[in-house]
Design an enzyme around this catalytic site. Structure first.
Site, PDB file in Angstrom:
ATOM      1  N   GLN A 237       0.895  -1.223   0.058  1.00 25.66           N
ATOM      2  CA  GLN A 237       0.018   0.214  -0.004  1.00 25.66           C
ATOM      3  C   GLN A 237       0.864   1.419   0.182  1.00 25.66           C
ATOM      4  O   GLN A 237       0.259   2.300  -0.054  1.00 25.66           O
ATOM      5  CB  GLN A 237      -0.948   0.004   1.140  1.00 25.66           C
ATOM      6  CG  GLN A 237      -2.047  -1.214   1.359  1.00 25.66           C
ATOM      7  CD  GLN A 237      -2.601  -1.473   2.602  1.00 25.66           C
ATOM      8  OE1 GLN A 237      -2.378  -0.542   3.384  1.00 25.66           O
ATOM      9  NE2 GLN A 237      -3.437  -2.173   2.521  1.00 25.66           N
TER      10      GLN A 237
ATOM     11  N   HIS B 280      -1.154  -0.268   5.703  1.00 29.94           N
ATOM     12  CA  HIS B 280      -1.585   0.724   6.651  1.00 29.94           C
ATOM     13  C   HIS B 280      -0.810   2.013   7.045  1.00 29.94           C
ATOM     14  O   HIS B 280      -0.360   2.327   8.249  1.00 29.94           O
ATOM     15  CB  HIS B 280      -1.990   0.091   7.996  1.00 29.94           C
ATOM     16  CG  HIS B 280      -3.030  -0.981   7.840  1.00 29.94           C
ATOM     17  ND1 HIS B 280      -3.762  -1.305   8.917  1.00 29.94           N
ATOM     18  CD2 HIS B 280      -3.595  -1.381   6.833  1.00 29.94           C
ATOM     19  CE1 HIS B 280      -4.603  -2.243   8.465  1.00 29.94           C
ATOM     20  NE2 HIS B 280      -4.671  -2.313   7.149  1.00 29.94           N
TER      21      HIS B 280
ATOM     22  N   GLU C 214     -15.319   3.995   9.592  1.00 29.86           N
ATOM     23  CA  GLU C 214     -15.675   5.200  10.473  1.00 29.86           C
ATOM     24  C   GLU C 214     -15.654   6.693   9.968  1.00 29.86           C
ATOM     25  O   GLU C 214     -14.528   6.756   9.199  1.00 29.86           O
ATOM     26  CB  GLU C 214     -14.913   5.278  11.856  1.00 29.86           C
ATOM     27  CG  GLU C 214     -15.314   3.844  12.748  1.00 29.86           C
ATOM     28  CD  GLU C 214     -14.267   3.932  14.014  1.00 29.86           C
ATOM     29  OE1 GLU C 214     -14.659   3.060  14.924  1.00 29.86           O
ATOM     30  OE2 GLU C 214     -13.533   4.863  14.328  1.00 29.86           O
TER      31      GLU C 214
ATOM     32  N   TYR D  91      -9.802   7.489  19.768  1.00 28.83           N
ATOM     33  CA  TYR D  91     -10.963   7.006  19.088  1.00 28.83           C
ATOM     34  C   TYR D  91     -11.032   5.209  19.081  1.00 28.83           C
ATOM     35  O   TYR D  91     -11.763   4.878  18.412  1.00 28.83           O
ATOM     36  CB  TYR D  91     -10.784   7.452  17.741  1.00 28.83           C
ATOM     37  CG  TYR D  91     -10.943   8.778  17.804  1.00 28.83           C
ATOM     38  CD1 TYR D  91     -12.486   9.423  17.613  1.00 28.83           C
ATOM     39  CD2 TYR D  91     -10.008   9.757  18.033  1.00 28.83           C
ATOM     40  CE1 TYR D  91     -12.614  10.639  17.545  1.00 28.83           C
ATOM     41  CE2 TYR D  91     -10.320  11.178  18.163  1.00 28.83           C
ATOM     42  CZ  TYR D  91     -11.646  11.636  17.960  1.00 28.83           C
ATOM     43  OH  TYR D  91     -11.798  12.766  18.044  1.00 28.83           O
TER      44      TYR D  91
ATOM     45  N   TYR E 201     -10.627 -10.138  10.012  1.00 33.95           N
ATOM     46  CA  TYR E 201     -10.842 -10.603   8.442  1.00 33.95           C
ATOM     47  C   TYR E 201     -11.239 -12.000   8.408  1.00 33.95           C
ATOM     48  O   TYR E 201     -11.499 -12.709   7.231  1.00 33.95           O
ATOM     49  CB  TYR E 201      -9.752 -10.267   7.432  1.00 33.95           C
ATOM     50  CG  TYR E 201      -9.506  -8.783   7.298  1.00 33.95           C
ATOM     51  CD1 TYR E 201     -10.710  -7.982   7.033  1.00 33.95           C
ATOM     52  CD2 TYR E 201      -8.257  -8.366   7.242  1.00 33.95           C
ATOM     53  CE1 TYR E 201     -10.304  -6.584   6.564  1.00 33.95           C
ATOM     54  CE2 TYR E 201      -8.188  -6.714   7.225  1.00 33.95           C
ATOM     55  CZ  TYR E 201      -9.362  -6.012   6.614  1.00 33.95           C
ATOM     56  OH  TYR E 201      -9.055  -4.797   6.304  1.00 33.95           O
TER      57      TYR E 201
END
Length: 393
Positions: free
Chosen positions: A101, A166, A260, A270, A281
């Site tokens: 990513q 991530h 979210e 949070y 997953y």
């Protein structure tokens, strides 16, 4: 979902040692949203502005209709102009770590771009043989739009823990241009989102030159990183200021379910990975996580029980399309759609959701409101596109 070998033990330690810290984050004043009704807005037309982009990730509009800067994840920055189309790669871009990513990700203009011509880039940077992390820096864009001169990093996510997952990452300057906020992923190391000596899973706040503001909530706390503004985030890839409330909003990926929308408060927690509406997953509960609200954690403004895999967010604050007033556009990767959330003008409550561009079957990576009042979209693909979405007359 890949997790660390000692995931459950790490969560237990985090939950025990950070109990007092969690109390610093008050419960949100707004309840999380229930599912909202489907709505129908104006009919739209879709124009392909440019194609042939290699996994485009971020864009920024140059002033005076001078063009659009576009990042491509493998490591190139380009500019599209009406006169010349898509440029060759702009020189002077830092070397990026294009794995998984990671790569060249977000782009933003300095608030004083007219004077400084500074362009900020967020990207994955290799730190050792196995790990990488997010870095942010800026360079000066040449007047002929071909070079980024004197690029220098001003912020590095530490420690470096990612093996390709991530990173986050989005950047947003506050409306006054005083501070830069950066939303950072937890590098697929969930417990770190609760650790204040790590920059994983955080929204950070720095000055445009990289200095840490003195009034950041954890600046004077021993053992905590002074850059941190909020924590307990998983993989936020949307960050924008609400123009009607002057609040900073974040969109972040949940695991399986639990995407979210969060309203960011200084010092707030949070919840990830101790509080989530999603599952792992593997379809099982996230180890150590609560599926119900907990004291000390700020609840999301809205969540999706089935994850669209939300990416970026953009508020529609223009007059060109009255039917889009008080809307938030949300990119979706897995569901390959542009989501429009409609809010009530009087009380700000979420009243409806519309899905656009579903027939295109393309992952939506970035969404911006153009100076012409149209919605511009980047699709994440080997043959990615820049699309212009406007309401039909």
């Amino acid at each position: 979902m890949r997790i660390t070998k000692n995931f459950s033990l790490s969560l237990a330690i985090v939950a025990t040692t950070l109990g007092l810290l969690a109390a610093l984050a008050p419960l949100a004043g707004r309840a999380q949203s229930d599912p909202v009704p489907a709505i129908e807005g104006p009919a739209v037309s879709v124009e392909t502005v440019v194609s042939g982009l290699e996994h485009p990730w971020g864009m920024a509009f140059l002033p005076n209709d001078a063009g659009i800067l576009i990042t491509e994840r493998p490591g190139t920055l380009r500019v599209w102009t009406k006169e010349n189309g898509l440029s060759a790669p702009i020189s002077g871009v830092p070397k990026v770590h294009a794995q998984g990513q990671g790569g060249l990700l977000d782009v933003a203009l300095a608030p004083d771009f007219f004077r400084s011509r500074r362009v900020y880039l967020a990207y994955a940077e290799r730190r050792d043989k196995q790990h990488s992390a997010t870095t942010v820096g800026f360079g000066v864009l040449s007047s002929d739009l071909t070079r980024l001169d004197a690029f220098r990093p001003i912020f590095r996510q530490e420690p470096a823990l990612s093996t390709g997952q991530h990173y986050g990452v989005r950047m947003a300057f506050d409306p006054g241009g005083r501070d830069l906020y950066i939303a950072l992923g937890e590098n697929n190391q969930p417990p770190t989102a609760q650790q204040l000596d790590h920059l994983q899973g955080k929204v950070v706040r720095i000055r445009p030159d990289g200095m840490v503001p003195r009034d950041n909530p954890f600046r004077s706390q021993r053992g905590a990183r002074g850059e941190i503004w909020s924590y307990g985030h998983r993989n936020p890839q949307g960050l924008a200021w609400n123009p009607w409330t002057n609040e900073l909003w974040v969109a972040e990926h949940g695991p399986q379910g639990g995407d979210e929308l969060n309203v960011i408060q200084a010092g707030a927690n949070y919840g990830w990975p101790l509080r989530t509406e999603g599952l792992g997953y593997d379809g099982k509960p996230v180890p150590g996580a609560s599926a119900t609200p907990l004291e000390g954690f700020t609840e999301p403004l809205h969540y999706w029980s089935v994850s669209p895999a939300i990416s970026v967010i953009a508020f529609y604050d223009r007059q060109e399309v009255p039917g889009w007033q008080y809307s938030l556009f949300v990119g979706a990767l897995k569901e390959q759609a542009l989501i429009r959330l409609q809010f009530d003008e009087e009380d700000g409550n979420l009243v409806g959701e519309e899905r656009l561009l579903e027939d295109l079957q393309q992952r939506i990576r970035d969404v911006r409101i153009g100076p012409d009042g149209a919605v511009y979209v980047l699709t994440d693909d080997q043959n990615g596109q820049l699309l212009r979405i406007q309401a039909k007359p």
